[in-house]
Design a protein around this motif. Structure first.
Motif, PDB file in Angstrom:
ATOM      1  N   GLN A   1       1.001  -1.235   0.185  1.00 11.12           N
ATOM      2  CA  GLN A   1       0.345   0.120   0.064  1.00 11.12           C
ATOM      3  C   GLN A   1       0.786   1.191   0.175  1.00 11.12           C
ATOM      4  O   GLN A   1       0.936   2.140  -0.847  1.00 11.12           O
ATOM      5  CB  GLN A   1      -0.832  -0.350   1.397  1.00 11.12           C
ATOM      6  CG  GLN A   1      -1.997  -1.113   1.240  1.00 11.12           C
ATOM      7  CD  GLN A   1      -2.754  -0.819   2.479  1.00 11.12           C
ATOM      8  OE1 GLN A   1      -2.496  -1.189   3.417  1.00 11.12           O
ATOM      9  NE2 GLN A   1      -4.278  -1.017   1.880  1.00 11.12           N
ATOM     10  N   LYS A   2       2.373   1.156   1.084  1.00  9.36           N
ATOM     11  CA  LYS A   2       2.767   2.418   1.284  1.00  9.36           C
ATOM     12  C   LYS A   2       3.381   2.264  -0.202  1.00  9.36           C
ATOM     13  O   LYS A   2       3.506   3.837  -1.253  1.00  9.36           O
ATOM     14  CB  LYS A   2       4.046   2.249   2.060  1.00  9.36           C
ATOM     15  CG  LYS A   2       4.570   3.128   2.721  1.00  9.36           C
ATOM     16  CD  LYS A   2       5.525   2.665   3.671  1.00  9.36           C
ATOM     17  CE  LYS A   2       7.162   3.127   3.568  1.00  9.36           C
ATOM     18  NZ  LYS A   2       7.463   2.676   4.096  1.00  9.36           N
TER      19      LYS A   2
ATOM     20  N   LYS B   1       1.398   4.298  -2.920  1.00 10.70           N
ATOM     21  CA  LYS B   1       0.694   5.576  -2.508  1.00 10.70           C
ATOM     22  C   LYS B   1       2.288   6.339  -2.876  1.00 10.70           C
ATOM     23  O   LYS B   1       1.519   7.345  -3.574  1.00 10.70           O
ATOM     24  CB  LYS B   1       0.397   5.483  -1.511  1.00 10.70           C
ATOM     25  CG  LYS B   1      -0.261   6.994  -0.705  1.00 10.70           C
ATOM     26  CD  LYS B   1      -0.442   6.918   1.076  1.00 10.70           C
ATOM     27  CE  LYS B   1      -1.329   6.386   1.418  1.00 10.70           C
ATOM     28  NZ  LYS B   1      -1.637   5.833   2.647  1.00 10.70           N
TER      29      LYS B   1
ATOM     30  N   THR C   1      -3.852  -6.603  -5.306  1.00 10.69           N
ATOM     31  CA  THR C   1      -3.527  -5.490  -6.507  1.00 10.69           C
ATOM     32  C   THR C   1      -4.148  -6.034  -7.469  1.00 10.69           C
ATOM     33  O   THR C   1      -4.764  -4.052  -8.529  1.00 10.69           O
ATOM     34  CB  THR C   1      -2.045  -5.534  -7.140  1.00 10.69           C
ATOM     35  OG1 THR C   1      -1.354  -6.242  -7.174  1.00 10.69           O
ATOM     36  CG2 THR C   1      -1.090  -4.858  -5.628  1.00 10.69           C
TER      37      THR C   1
ATOM     38  N   SER D   1      -4.530   1.606  -1.731  1.00  6.45           N
ATOM     39  CA  SER D   1      -3.582   1.841  -0.924  1.00  6.45           C
ATOM     40  C   SER D   1      -4.854   2.110   0.423  1.00  6.45           C
ATOM     41  O   SER D   1      -3.671   2.317   1.427  1.00  6.45           O
ATOM     42  CB  SER D   1      -2.836   2.632  -1.358  1.00  6.45           C
ATOM     43  OG  SER D   1      -2.967   3.905  -1.881  1.00  6.45           O
TER      44      SER D   1
END
Lengths: 356, 321
Positions: free
Chosen positions: B42-43, B46, B78, B275
């Protein structure tokens, strides 16, 4: 004397056939617990750490039966030729006694005479009954091996994914329930019919991979993480020569071993125990047949297979056939096997495509 | 503009690489997994989103591929078009930079592998089995024990003219041998260089045993950043060692190339919005048959998106929308 209640070790789909013998002779039998992570962990917990993997799983298989009241364990000796398997009976008896189980071990050699005598002694059945039970056993065994082979062929070619495995599981369940020999021909027909009804692309050209190695790990899908099914679903036809019939044939007709020795002379000039020589022989055979890959399976610490592994690697380097050796035990994680297998499948496909 | 995203989620690092149609790397990220693959993905997404909106808002993602040990999980959250094992991905990445490559040595955080290639495709491979000796996390642990920053580890090793011999059959023994050498007064440089040599030897004796190592040899993965290890391999093999550009993120690059070759008609990519969503994975034991599979269930914002890890396909074959 207490009544004899038998339990025995599990061995893949062949367990169904073994159970038949005892059922036919009117012996009370508690079927072994199917192999799953719990049984493996249970068996491994009380087994000697450095002993081979099958000892631990088979011990895990019989433990639940013993808790349910079984008092006799059937254990065959020498099934893989001369290797530590010979001492399974003695060691398991000792391990079980140390853990507070009072068990009687029927530890017999895998020769027709010894098997006959042991069965005669515990069941008290007539010779005729035993011959009939044996005949039924072989009928079931041959059918199981036949449908396993069919499944290996159908799986990569099926149109609707998963049909073959479903038919295979259903057939085996039906076969397990069957206990009258006279109903066998009907069921056999039904099973073969349901296989022929699987929709497939018959003339599809696909890569072929062979399984070689130690008989127990090669034959039992719950030990080798369903290898055959995984390869099949990726569109690869699996071959394996190792099964019970192969082994029994070798016991009855020892000249098969002479042929094997003659063929492998350039690589190994003596026996190494177990099915060590057979693995080399099979690999040479599959290389000749122009297969696209060899998977070598062994339980961790299996002496015969560890001895022949470098020879198999040499054949792999000489012939260029893709080769993967997987050593299995209770500490091996499925994720690690999957990664290697996926990569191996890519290598097999590359090999296959480069030949076209 | 069409782009393809490759994500490699390994045990120690998570890498994201975005390539365009001409195989040019637009952006590459190297993040630490730190035991939480979901959060790090997720990071990463982002950061990538920030990059795109800052430099070229016309970028659209036309395909996503995942690799690494968490490839399946990464693929699910994803919505990847391709989930590929890391061996194939690394072979692909290496043969892009060095088309005639014959041998790839890849050492990552927890695993090390050797890949033998012919005409740009993998024909043989091996991975470390039980022992993690010589991988990144071991070097990491030793660096922090010696109070050296891992980035300077290789540079210090290069300063040594007389590396000591460190037994390296096993990580634990290598460590005790190293302590022993410290106690009797060897210099840090010699110990560090000796450790690198020992690890290279260990790799060649265990992982690469029986493999046909032929030049050109490519060395990649996180550990290839280490100059000491590069020198150790060069000396042990007596061959030139090529370290390709983007050597630390080459797995992600390889899988991006693979997904581009696959030409997904319409990508299944769930978008950068994931994210910000709440992704949770839980597991339960299926009791339907004696296999007792541990089924894993992924939920995005409370809704089940996928289940896997069952042998029979009872859960994984269900459709989740």
């Amino acid at each position: 004397m207490k009544k004899t209640i038998i339990t025995f070790a599990r061995w893949g789909n062949y367990t169904i056939a073994f159970k038949t013998i005892f059922d036919q002779l009117g012996l009370e039998v508690i079927p072994p617990e199917p192999t799953n992570p719990t049984t493996i962990a249970e068996g491994a917990k009380i087994s000697p750490e450095m002993y081979c993997f099958p000892l631990k799983t088979t011990l895990g298989n019989v433990l639940p039966g013993l808790r349910k009241g079984a008092n006799t364990v059937f254990m065959v000796q020498n099934i893989g030729g001369s290797c530590r398997q010979r001492y399974y009976g003695a060691i398991q008896k000792k391990v079980l006694e140390e853990n507070g189980h009072q068990v009687n071990f029927l530890d017999f050699r895998a020769t027709p005479r010894d098997i006959y005598r042991t069965i005669k002694k515990i069941s008290g059945a007539s010779s005729w009954q035993i011959i009939r039970a044996a005949r039924f056993f072989f009928k079931k065994l041959r059918l199981i091996e036949k449908i396993e082979k069919k499944a290996q062929f159908y799986r990569p070619r099926e149109i609707k994914k998963g049909t073959t495995d479903q038919v295979l599981t259903e057939s085996l369940t039906e076969l397990e329930k069957l206990n009258k020999e006279k109903d066998f021909p009907r069921l056999r027909k039904e099973i073969l019919k349901s296989f022929s009804e699987i929709e497939t692309e018959k003339d599809k050209k696909i890569p072929r991979v062979a399984l070689v190695g130690e008989i127990y790990t090669v034959c039992d899908p719950s030990i080798n993480f369903d290898l055959e099914s995984k390869l099949g679903k990726e569109g690869i036809e699996v071959h394996r020569e190792m099964d019970i019939t192969y082994h029994l044939k070798k016991l009855v007709f020892p000249w098969k071993d002479w042929t094997i020795q003659r063929k492998i002379n350039p690589y190994l000039r003596s026996t190494v125990g177990g099915h060590g020589r057979d693995a080399i022989y099979e690999m040479l055979h599959y290389v000749k047949e122009d297969f696209d890959g060899i998977i070598h399976l062994l339980p961790f610490g299996c002496m015969p297979e560890v001895t022949v592994r470098p020879i198999l690697e040499k054949i792999h380097l000489e012939s260029g056939i893709p080769f993967l050796s997987l050593s299995l035990d209770e500490q091996v994680a499925e994720a690690g096997i999957n990664t290697r297998l996926e990569a191996f499948i890519d290598v097999v496909r590359n090999h296959y495509n480069s030949k076209q | 503009m069409k782009t393809y995203l490759g994500i490699d989620v390994g045990s120690i690092s998570t890498n994201l690489v975005l390539i365009d149609e001409k195989n040019q790397i637009l952006s590459s990220l190297y993040l630490r997994t730190e035991g939480d693959p979901i959060e790090v993905i997720q990071k990463g997404l982002k950061e990538l989103k920030n990059y795109i909106s800052k430099y070229n808002p016309a970028i659209e993602v036309s395909g996503v591929g995942t690799t690494g040990s968490a490839r399946q999980l990464a693929g699910v959250i994803t919505g990847a078009d391709l989930v590929k094992n890391e061996i194939t991905a690394h072979a692909k990445g290496a043969s892009f930079f060095v088309p005639e490559v014959r041998t790839v040595i890849e050492i990552g955080g927890q695993d090390s592998k050797i890949i033998i290639l012919e005409n740009g495709v993998a024909v043989d491979f091996a991975m470390n089995l039980i022992c993690a000796a010589g991988t990144g996390s071991f070097l990491d642990a030793q660096a922090s024990r010696l109070k050296l920053p891992i980035e300077r580890f290789g540079e210090i090793a290069l300063r040594s003219d007389n590396p000591t011999n460190i037994g390296s059959r096993c990580t634990v023994f290598a460590e005790s041998d190293m302590i022993h050498k410290q106690q009797i007064g060897y210099s840090t440089e010699d110990i560090v260089a000796g450790l690198c040599q020992g690890l290279a030897r260990n790799f060649l004796n265990n992982v690469a045993k029986g493999k046909n190592i032929k030049p050109p040899i490519v060395f990649q993965g996180g550990v290839s950043e280490n100059l000491g290890m590069r020198r150790a391999f060069k000396e042990a093999l007596g061959e030139k060692i090529i370290v390709p550009p983007y050597n630390t993120v080459i797995g992600a690059f390889g899988v991006a190339l693979l997904v581009k070759e696959n030409h997904p008609q319409k990508t299944k990519f769930l978008g950068f919005e994931i994210s910000d969503k709440n992704i949770k994975c839980t597991s339960f034991q299926c009791k339907s048959c004696p296999n007792n599979c541990e089924v894993i269930e992924a939920r995005i914002d409370g809704e089940v998106v996928a289940r896997w890890n069952d042998r029979c396909g009872k859960y994984s074959n269900l459709k989740y929308d």
